[in-house]
Scaffold this motif. Sequence first.
Motif, PDB file in Angstrom:
ATOM      1  N   LYS A 150      -1.964  -5.679  -6.079  1.00  0.00           N
ATOM      2  CA  LYS A 150      -0.615  -5.067  -6.899  1.00  0.00           C
ATOM      3  C   LYS A 150       0.098  -4.898  -6.242  1.00  0.00           C
ATOM      4  O   LYS A 150       0.516  -3.683  -5.518  1.00  0.00           O
ATOM      5  CB  LYS A 150      -1.336  -3.787  -7.244  1.00  0.00           C
ATOM      6  CG  LYS A 150      -0.035  -3.226  -8.171  1.00  0.00           C
ATOM      7  CD  LYS A 150      -1.054  -2.033  -8.650  1.00  0.00           C
ATOM      8  CE  LYS A 150       0.218  -0.816  -9.686  1.00  0.00           C
ATOM      9  NZ  LYS A 150      -0.294   0.169  -9.870  1.00  0.00           N
ATOM     10  N   PRO A 151       1.900  -5.258  -6.206  1.00  0.00           N
ATOM     11  CA  PRO A 151       2.816  -5.325  -5.571  1.00  0.00           C
ATOM     12  C   PRO A 151       4.140  -4.272  -5.711  1.00  0.00           C
ATOM     13  O   PRO A 151       3.538  -3.259  -6.811  1.00  0.00           O
ATOM     14  CB  PRO A 151       3.748  -6.381  -6.317  1.00  0.00           C
ATOM     15  CG  PRO A 151       2.907  -7.302  -7.356  1.00  0.00           C
ATOM     16  CD  PRO A 151       2.045  -6.928  -7.100  1.00  0.00           C
ATOM     17  N   ARG A 152       4.007  -3.304  -4.652  1.00  0.00           N
ATOM     18  CA  ARG A 152       4.825  -2.457  -5.049  1.00  0.00           C
ATOM     19  C   ARG A 152       6.034  -2.683  -6.281  1.00  0.00           C
ATOM     20  O   ARG A 152       6.489  -3.272  -6.748  1.00  0.00           O
ATOM     21  CB  ARG A 152       5.790  -1.687  -3.769  1.00  0.00           C
ATOM     22  CG  ARG A 152       4.752  -1.669  -2.946  1.00  0.00           C
ATOM     23  CD  ARG A 152       5.535  -1.200  -1.605  1.00  0.00           C
ATOM     24  NE  ARG A 152       6.114  -0.229  -1.998  1.00  0.00           N
ATOM     25  CZ  ARG A 152       6.098   0.914  -2.007  1.00  0.00           C
ATOM     26  NH1 ARG A 152       4.984   2.051  -1.889  1.00  0.00           N
ATOM     27  NH2 ARG A 152       7.545   1.720  -1.877  1.00  0.00           N
ATOM     28  N   ALA A 153       6.275  -1.448  -6.982  1.00  0.00           N
ATOM     29  CA  ALA A 153       7.154  -1.056  -7.442  1.00  0.00           C
ATOM     30  C   ALA A 153       8.561  -1.715  -7.558  1.00  0.00           C
ATOM     31  O   ALA A 153       9.897  -1.828  -8.029  1.00  0.00           O
ATOM     32  CB  ALA A 153       6.848  -0.511  -9.028  1.00  0.00           C
ATOM     33  N   ARG A 154       8.648  -1.129  -6.386  1.00  0.00           N
ATOM     34  CA  ARG A 154      10.179  -0.822  -5.567  1.00  0.00           C
ATOM     35  C   ARG A 154      10.086  -0.487  -4.358  1.00  0.00           C
ATOM     36  O   ARG A 154       9.234  -0.609  -3.771  1.00  0.00           O
ATOM     37  CB  ARG A 154      11.167   0.728  -6.043  1.00  0.00           C
ATOM     38  CG  ARG A 154      11.086   0.344  -7.255  1.00  0.00           C
ATOM     39  CD  ARG A 154      12.139   2.366  -7.333  1.00  0.00           C
ATOM     40  NE  ARG A 154      10.916   3.073  -6.886  1.00  0.00           N
ATOM     41  CZ  ARG A 154      11.122   4.958  -5.893  1.00  0.00           C
ATOM     42  NH1 ARG A 154      12.099   4.891  -7.050  1.00  0.00           N
ATOM     43  NH2 ARG A 154       9.932   5.266  -6.180  1.00  0.00           N
ATOM     44  N   SER A 155      10.780  -2.272  -3.704  1.00  0.00           N
ATOM     45  CA  SER A 155      10.771  -2.859  -2.888  1.00  0.00           C
ATOM     46  C   SER A 155      12.136  -2.596  -1.941  1.00  0.00           C
ATOM     47  O   SER A 155      12.852  -2.738  -2.387  1.00  0.00           O
ATOM     48  CB  SER A 155      10.367  -4.135  -2.104  1.00  0.00           C
ATOM     49  OG  SER A 155      11.086  -5.019  -3.034  1.00  0.00           O
ATOM     50  N   ARG A 156      11.803  -2.342  -0.759  1.00  0.00           N
ATOM     51  CA  ARG A 156      13.378  -1.375  -0.002  1.00  0.00           C
ATOM     52  C   ARG A 156      12.999  -3.360   0.445  1.00  0.00           C
ATOM     53  O   ARG A 156      12.332  -4.008   1.825  1.00  0.00           O
ATOM     54  CB  ARG A 156      13.106  -0.782   1.213  1.00  0.00           C
ATOM     55  CG  ARG A 156      12.392   1.056   0.160  1.00  0.00           C
ATOM     56  CD  ARG A 156      12.482   1.517   1.397  1.00  0.00           C
ATOM     57  NE  ARG A 156      10.946   1.536   1.583  1.00  0.00           N
ATOM     58  CZ  ARG A 156      10.528   2.496   2.263  1.00  0.00           C
ATOM     59  NH1 ARG A 156      10.879   3.562   3.001  1.00  0.00           N
ATOM     60  NH2 ARG A 156       9.386   1.942   2.962  1.00  0.00           N
ATOM     61  N   PRO A 157      14.579  -3.289   0.919  1.00  0.00           N
ATOM     62  CA  PRO A 157      14.568  -4.461   1.601  1.00  0.00           C
ATOM     63  C   PRO A 157      14.931  -4.057   3.978  1.00  0.00           C
ATOM     64  O   PRO A 157      14.983  -3.616   4.209  1.00  0.00           O
ATOM     65  CB  PRO A 157      16.550  -4.282   1.909  1.00  0.00           C
ATOM     66  CG  PRO A 157      17.077  -3.637   1.075  1.00  0.00           C
ATOM     67  CD  PRO A 157      16.041  -2.601   0.110  1.00  0.00           C
ATOM     68  N   GLY A 158      14.461  -5.571   4.288  1.00  0.00           N
ATOM     69  CA  GLY A 158      14.109  -4.849   6.027  1.00  0.00           C
ATOM     70  C   GLY A 158      12.897  -4.816   6.428  1.00  0.00           C
ATOM     71  O   GLY A 158      12.970  -5.134   7.505  1.00  0.00           O
ATOM     72  N   GLY A 159      12.098  -5.126   5.353  1.00  0.00           N
ATOM     73  CA  GLY A 159      10.588  -4.979   5.848  1.00  0.00           C
ATOM     74  C   GLY A 159      10.080  -6.647   6.152  1.00  0.00           C
ATOM     75  O   GLY A 159      11.033  -7.746   5.448  1.00  0.00           O
ATOM     76  N   PRO A 160       9.019  -6.372   7.097  1.00  0.00           N
ATOM     77  CA  PRO A 160       8.776  -7.938   6.940  1.00  0.00           C
ATOM     78  C   PRO A 160       7.879  -8.871   5.643  1.00  0.00           C
ATOM     79  O   PRO A 160       7.544  -8.435   5.053  1.00  0.00           O
ATOM     80  CB  PRO A 160       7.809  -7.804   8.259  1.00  0.00           C
ATOM     81  CG  PRO A 160       6.851  -6.036   7.971  1.00  0.00           C
ATOM     82  CD  PRO A 160       7.682  -5.882   7.661  1.00  0.00           C
ATOM     83  N   THR A 161       8.172 -10.340   6.003  1.00  0.00           N
ATOM     84  CA  THR A 161       8.166 -11.127   5.036  1.00  0.00           C
ATOM     85  C   THR A 161       6.403 -11.276   5.423  1.00  0.00           C
ATOM     86  O   THR A 161       5.995 -11.842   6.774  1.00  0.00           O
ATOM     87  CB  THR A 161       8.164 -12.392   4.576  1.00  0.00           C
ATOM     88  OG1 THR A 161       9.309 -11.529   3.883  1.00  0.00           O
ATOM     89  CG2 THR A 161       7.726 -12.983   3.296  1.00  0.00           C
ATOM     90  N   ILE A 162       5.330 -11.281   4.947  1.00  0.00           N
ATOM     91  CA  ILE A 162       3.799 -11.620   5.024  1.00  0.00           C
ATOM     92  C   ILE A 162       3.077 -12.565   4.936  1.00  0.00           C
ATOM     93  O   ILE A 162       2.704 -12.599   2.822  1.00  0.00           O
ATOM     94  CB  ILE A 162       2.383 -10.027   4.996  1.00  0.00           C
ATOM     95  CG1 ILE A 162       2.717  -8.949   5.871  1.00  0.00           C
ATOM     96  CG2 ILE A 162       1.678 -11.074   5.671  1.00  0.00           C
ATOM     97  CD1 ILE A 162       3.482  -9.274   7.290  1.00  0.00           C
ATOM     98  N   ARG A 163       2.899 -13.930   5.161  1.00  0.00           N
ATOM     99  CA  ARG A 163       2.631 -14.952   4.079  1.00  0.00           C
ATOM    100  C   ARG A 163       1.590 -15.543   4.621  1.00  0.00           C
ATOM    101  O   ARG A 163       0.656 -15.837   5.984  1.00  0.00           O
ATOM    102  CB  ARG A 163       3.694 -16.085   4.694  1.00  0.00           C
ATOM    103  CG  ARG A 163       5.177 -15.854   3.887  1.00  0.00           C
ATOM    104  CD  ARG A 163       6.041 -17.256   4.218  1.00  0.00           C
ATOM    105  NE  ARG A 163       5.878 -18.232   5.979  1.00  0.00           N
ATOM    106  CZ  ARG A 163       6.608 -18.868   6.216  1.00  0.00           C
ATOM    107  NH1 ARG A 163       7.913 -18.687   5.239  1.00  0.00           N
ATOM    108  NH2 ARG A 163       7.048 -18.950   6.797  1.00  0.00           N
ATOM    109  N   ILE A 164       0.842 -15.181   3.433  1.00  0.00           N
ATOM    110  CA  ILE A 164      -1.147 -15.855   3.554  1.00  0.00           C
ATOM    111  C   ILE A 164      -1.477 -17.095   3.480  1.00  0.00           C
ATOM    112  O   ILE A 164      -1.166 -16.948   1.278  1.00  0.00           O
ATOM    113  CB  ILE A 164      -1.959 -14.023   3.031  1.00  0.00           C
ATOM    114  CG1 ILE A 164      -1.223 -13.516   3.625  1.00  0.00           C
ATOM    115  CG2 ILE A 164      -2.823 -14.253   3.118  1.00  0.00           C
ATOM    116  CD1 ILE A 164      -2.120 -11.531   2.291  1.00  0.00           C
ATOM    117  N   CYS A 165      -1.669 -17.772   3.974  1.00  0.00           N
ATOM    118  CA  CYS A 165      -2.691 -19.229   3.064  1.00  0.00           C
ATOM    119  C   CYS A 165      -3.656 -19.503   3.344  1.00  0.00           C
ATOM    120  O   CYS A 165      -4.862 -18.336   4.203  1.00  0.00           O
ATOM    121  CB  CYS A 165      -1.349 -20.059   3.920  1.00  0.00           C
ATOM    122  SG  CYS A 165      -1.089 -20.264   5.415  1.00  0.00           S
ATOM    123  N   GLY A 166      -4.541 -20.626   3.053  1.00  0.00           N
ATOM    124  CA  GLY A 166      -6.057 -20.716   3.532  1.00  0.00           C
ATOM    125  C   GLY A 166      -6.316 -20.879   2.534  1.00  0.00           C
ATOM    126  O   GLY A 166      -6.282 -21.266   1.978  1.00  0.00           O
TER     127      GLY A 166
END
Length: 180
Positions: A150-166
Amino acid sequence: MTSLPEDPPSAISEGDRDTAVQRLQEAYSQGHISHEELDERLHQVLTARTRGELVAALASLPEENAGTTSTIAAAAGRIKRRGAWRVPRILKVESAYGRVRLDLSRAVIEHPVVDIELQLGTGRATITVPRDATVEFEDLRTGWKDTRYKPRARSRPGGPTIRICGTMGYGRLKIRHAWR
């Protein structure tokens, strides 16, 4: 019309500050920055109050071990990481049987993008990401159950991007944002 209050900027811990000071000292010792630039950036790091200010102080430094990939593997049993652990740029998690729990909420994340590659047979996985992180998992293949996120309703810029694959065989991946 009333406006919703904005989330406070992402605060930094003393561990984050110490890691930034260490990166500046390494950059100086390797000749990437001058003595004057070291002094200026150390002042920025020591007076920084948010993650964005800290990232700005480290801008244009060479990536620390940019090519490193770490692997956490277990044939059976649990894989668990939590607390103040250093997250590599690419993290591979391999488990044939067992539960995986990665908590990145207090981890030291020095890269703007972190790739987590899951190779899981059976068992569930839970990944807790920082409050201000952006999560991408379109390249994750699941065999049995869909991913819960469930993504956050409001995200702030500046945080890391977490990419999940596999690939996940039998089990479910649950991704959640930390409360703080």
